[in-house]
Design a protein around this motif. Structure first.
Motif, short mmCIF file in Angstrom:
data_model
loop_
_atom_site.label_atom_id
_atom_site.label_comp_id
_atom_site.label_asym_id
_atom_site.label_seq_id
_atom_site.Cartn_x
_atom_site.Cartn_y
_atom_site.Cartn_z
N ALA A 90 66.54 -21.16 9.16
CA ALA A 90 67.14 -22.26 9.67
C ALA A 90 66.15 -23.40 9.94
CB ALA A 90 67.95 -21.85 11.10
N LEU A 97 71.52 -27.45 7.65
CA LEU A 97 72.05 -26.68 8.38
C LEU A 97 73.57 -27.22 9.34
CD1 LEU A 97 72.08 -23.61 9.18
CD2 LEU A 97 70.55 -24.26 11.18
N PHE A 100 75.16 -22.29 13.31
CA PHE A 100 74.28 -20.89 13.36
C PHE A 100 75.16 -19.70 14.02
CE2 PHE A 100 71.36 -17.95 14.90
CZ PHE A 100 70.28 -17.96 14.03
#
Length: 240
Positions: A90, A97, A100
């Motif tokens: 990440a 991104l 998550f």
């Protein structure tokens, strides 16, 4: 790997120790989103071919797969040991991104290792086991820890296909902060490998925006793929 160029956000799946990317197949196929099932390096070679790999070698191998994929924005979904790798991955894609998700995943503090997240007695025991016997648990441990809610067919396949990892993927320190994106932790309420107290510790390290509970053992992508799909789709709907 599944692609759908009509959608903007994809899913990058990271599996846990001893497994392969295809373990996520039943989850990914039902999402209707671009999906990349990452694999760790040198999966088909003998154990010795992986013995000298470092944590960073694993991350670099996955980084290359993401760069070859072509989907610009994505959510990382990580399981078990894969949580440590996911934090490093990440950090390399902070501009791409979108979210998550940790599914029963190990989340160390910045500078910690997989071993560091374990309770002290288990940490000492695992360190001794890694030194003496390596990274493939006995069949009884795989069955009890990973497969408590799986069918016998699934369990046999998992035991036979278990791939020992490099020792350093457990012991190397991961210098990476938790990503500054929407985060979800999926807590597995029947997990015999990562008990509730350990998952609560991982939740505190991740500080997710939300926590979902799933009545599953350690491998919900096999035991509850539909339920996990729905959780991931709901998360994507919220962030998209």
């Amino acid at each position: 790997m599944k692609k759908n160029t009509n959608e903007e956000i994809g899913f990058v799946f990271i599996h846990g120790a001893g497994l392969e990317g295809r373990i996520w197949s039943n989850v990914a196929e039902g999402l209707g989103q671009p999906s990349l099932l990452l694999d760790f390096p040198l999966r088909k070679g003998p154990v010795d071919s992986r013995s000298d790999l470092a944590l960073e070698d694993y991350v670099s191998h996955m980084e290359h797969q993401v760069n070859q994929w072509g989907i610009q924005r994505f959510v990382i979904v990580a399981h078990s040991l894969g949580g440590v790798l996911a934090l490093k991955l990440a950090s390399k894609f902070s501009d791409r991104l979108a979210g998550f998700v940790a599914v029963g995943a190990a989340i160390p503090k910045n500078g910690g290792s997989f071993v560091s997240v374990l309770p002290f007695p288990k940490r000492m025991l695992m360190t001794a086991i890694l030194r003496k016997w390596g990274t493939k648990p006995p069949e009884s441990a795989i069955r009890a820890g990973l497969c408590n809610d799986l069918s016998e067919e699934q369990t046999t396949g998992l035991v036979q296909g278990f791939v020992p990892e490099a020792v350093r993927v457990y012991t190397d320190r991961a210098h990476a902060d938790v990503p500054a994106v929407p985060k979800l932790y999926v807590k597995l309420t029947k997990d015999k490998e990562f008990p509730s107290s350990l998952q609560n510790k991982m939740i505190s390290h991740l500080s997710p925006h939300s926590v979902e509970q799933l009545e599953s053992g350690h491998l919900p992508m096999l035991s509850k793929p539909g339920d996990l799909q729905r959780i991931l789709q709901s998360f994507l709907d919220r962030i998209a």
